[in-house]
Structures are given as structure tokens and as C-alpha cells.
Design a protein around this motif. Structure first.
Motif, short mmCIF file in Angstrom:
data_model
loop_
_atom_site.label_atom_id
_atom_site.label_comp_id
_atom_site.label_asym_id
_atom_site.label_seq_id
_atom_site.Cartn_x
_atom_site.Cartn_y
_atom_site.Cartn_z
N GLU A 64 0.83 -1.20 0.00
CA GLU A 64 0.00 0.00 0.00
C GLU A 64 0.87 1.25 0.00
N VAL A 65 0.39 2.28 -0.71
CA VAL A 65 1.04 3.58 -0.68
C VAL A 65 -0.04 4.66 -0.60
N ASP A 66 0.35 5.84 -0.19
CA ASP A 66 -0.56 6.96 -0.22
C ASP A 66 -0.95 7.23 -1.68
N CYS A 67 -2.22 7.52 -1.92
CA CYS A 67 -2.68 7.71 -3.30
C CYS A 67 -2.09 8.95 -3.96
N ASP A 68 -1.51 9.84 -3.16
CA ASP A 68 -0.83 11.00 -3.74
C ASP A 68 0.55 10.65 -4.29
N VAL A 69 1.00 9.44 -3.96
CA VAL A 69 2.27 8.94 -4.50
C VAL A 69 1.99 8.27 -5.85
N LEU A 70 2.94 8.35 -6.77
CA LEU A 70 2.78 7.71 -8.08
C LEU A 70 2.49 6.23 -7.87
N HIS A 71 1.36 5.75 -8.43
CA HIS A 71 0.95 4.37 -8.21
C HIS A 71 0.29 3.80 -9.46
#
Length: 297
Positions: A64-71
Motif C-alpha cells: 500500500e502507498v498513499d494515493c498522492d504517490v505515483l501508483h
């Protein structure tokens, strides 16, 4: 020396136990809380991920990553398979089709509008075979952005959640107008998007839902059924009669998903009006018969 050490330890233990502590009854576990039952990994909804979409989701690849990070992908919902099957369901199973239908509905709710009207694609991720054997029955509803729907588009690494992205219908994700390119044989080669105020000859009109028993189209006869369904969508979109003259007003492009999602029950077909050789400079939505006259018989 080793024997002395054991003897000394025994003496210490005996000394520690020879007094009466008063509140010690010798039962070392009677006041302990019960341990919780062991539970397997459970993914979380409304999360973004670095990894590409995969049908099977092993714990080792879950990040999981913050959605503001490139994903690359976003989980909109996590559900549970209602099946006792020994293996994860394949695309044609009742359980897989039910999961896909759930993800279809949940994704539309999540993004705030019909996801098929945009450059979006959805997929269902299930546990790995090993996790399934261990009792895992979750499924993840994934949504991804593509750079194109019409030309076998590639996944887009994006920043920002897709939650509510289609609420007002003005997102740049929406399917709009196109300037179709033909190959040397006169067949459609590519469908690059165009601003509806720039020259174009095609426009997205909406979705035709093919019958549940319909087969994935192969051959001219099957495709004609799809085109006929899309003509009705185009007629409603422009505001012209859906009659025998409609075929002389406009051509259509019919675009179902691939055979993989079709097997899971996705029978939504994207429909486009197509006026080959015409240089339109505005949308034809709601323009009626004057904007889309009968051209020849």
C-alpha cells in the motif's frame, strides 16, 4: 563446573518457592486472557498500490502507498467469495462472475459515475492458491487508468485517488470525440482522441448492454448484432429516430471489453457514432435530425 551450575540453579529455585506469597496459588494461567484465533492476511479497501494488476494477489506483492504517490492500481472495495471450492475461481465460474458484478457496481459508486464512460478498467484480484488453501476468501476490486480505451491502451501511473473522479462528468478521463485513422485496407487503424471543438469524425455515445447469453463477437453476423445495439445508443444520444434510416445517418464503432472480462460477465459495449470523411467541430449530443440527416439511401 557444569554439575555445580545445575546444582546452584536448583538451590535458587527451591529458595524462591519456599516462602508463602499469600496471593500466589500455583496456577500460572488462571488470570490470563484467552489468545485470539490466528487470522490470515486481509487486504484493505480504498488503498493505492505500486504493483501492477494481477489476478492472484500473494501477500509478498501487497504494498500500500498513499494515493498522492505515483501508483498503478487502486482498490475500491474488498469482498468475500461465497464458495467452498478447493481452488480460486476461474473466470467462467459463478463465483467469479458474481465478484466481477460486485466490483462493477462498487467502482461506479466509488468514482462517482459509470466507469465505462471513462479511460478506466477494472479487475478482480483473488488470494494466491496457497492462501486460498489456507482459508482466504477475499477478493479485491481494482480500478486503473489507461492512456486509451480504444487503442489497447497502456496502464497509466497516476497521482491522486480516483474516488469521485467522475462526479461532475467533466474529468479529462471521460471518453469524448475522436479523429479515426484508417489503414491501407480502409479498416480502422487507430482512434486518437480529439477535442470536440477540433476536427473529428467520431464521438462516444454511451453503453449498449449485450444480452447475458450473447457470445463474444466473431464474424460479420455477430458484429452486426453489436452494431445494431450501438445504433440504438447513438440514436438516443443524438436525438434521432431509431429506425431503418438510422444506418444512413451514421456509422458506428462497437467496442466490447476483451474476451477475459466478457467471460466474467462484462457485456457492456462502448458505442461511438462515426461519420467517415466528415470534419465535425462540435459534439452532436442532443442535436437531432438536422445535425445528423439521412445522407443517402
Amino acid at each position: 563446573m557444569r554439575r555445580w551450575g545445575l546444582a546452584a540453579a536448583s538451590l535458587l529455585l527451591a529458595a524462591a518457592g519456599c516462602g508463602d506469597a499469600g496471593d500466589v496459588d500455583g496456577d500460572l494461567t488462571n488470570n490470563w486472557g484467552a489468545m485470539a484465533a490466528a487470522s490470515g492476511f486481509q487486504p484493505a479497501a480504498e488503498t493505492c498500490h505500486l504493483s501492477n494488476f494481477a489476478k492472484a494477489g500473494p501477500r509478498a506483492t501487497y504494498e500500500e502507498v498513499d494515493c498522492d504517490v505515483l501508483h498503478r492500481t487502486e482498490t475500491v472495495f474488498v469482498g468475500e467469495f461465497k464458495t467452498d471450492a478447493a481452488e480460486p475461481p476461474d473466470n467462467t465460474s459463478k463465483a467469479a462472475r458474481a465478484a466481477y458484478q460486485t466490483c462493477d457496481t462498487k467502482t461506479t459508486e466509488y468514482v462517482g459515475g459509470p466507469w465505462r464512460h471513462a479511460r478506466l478498467w477494472i479487475g478482480v484480484t483473488h488470494p494466491s492458491p496457497a492462501a486460498w488453501t489456507g482459508g482466504a476468501r477475499w477478493f479485491r476490486c481494482e480500478v486503473v487508468e489507461l492512456d486509451s480505451i480504444e487503442d489497447d491502451g497502456a496502464l497509466v501511473q497516476r497521482q491522486g485517488s480516483l474516488r469521485g473522479a467522475l462526479v461532475n462528468g467533466t474529468s479529462d478521463l471521460m471518453l469524448t470525440c475522436y479523429a479515426i485513422k484508417l489503414d491501407d485496407a480502409g479498416a480502422i487503424d487507430t482512434m486518437p482522441p480529439a477535442e470536440c471543438t477540433d476536427e473529428h469524425d467520431a464521438e462516444f455515445a454511451g453503453i449498449w448492454n449485450a444480452p447475458a447469453k450473447a457470445s463474444y463477437p466473431k464474424g460479420d453476423t455477430a458484429w452486426e448484432e453489436f452494431h445494431e445495439g450501438c445504433r440504438g445508443v447513438v440514436a438516443d444520444y443524438v436525438g434521432v429516430p431509431n429506425d431503418r434510416d438510422l444506418q444512413y445517418r451514421t456509422g458506428v464503432v462497437s467496442l466490447p471489453g476483451n474476451a477475459d472480462v466478457w467471460a466474467q460477465g462484462d457485456h457492456g459495449v462502448r458505442c461511438y457514432l462515426w461519420l467517415e470523411g466528415t470534419a465535425l467541430k462540435s459534439s452532436l449530443k442532443g442535436k437531432g435530425t438536422k445535425a445528423l440527416p439521412v445522407q443517402y439511401k
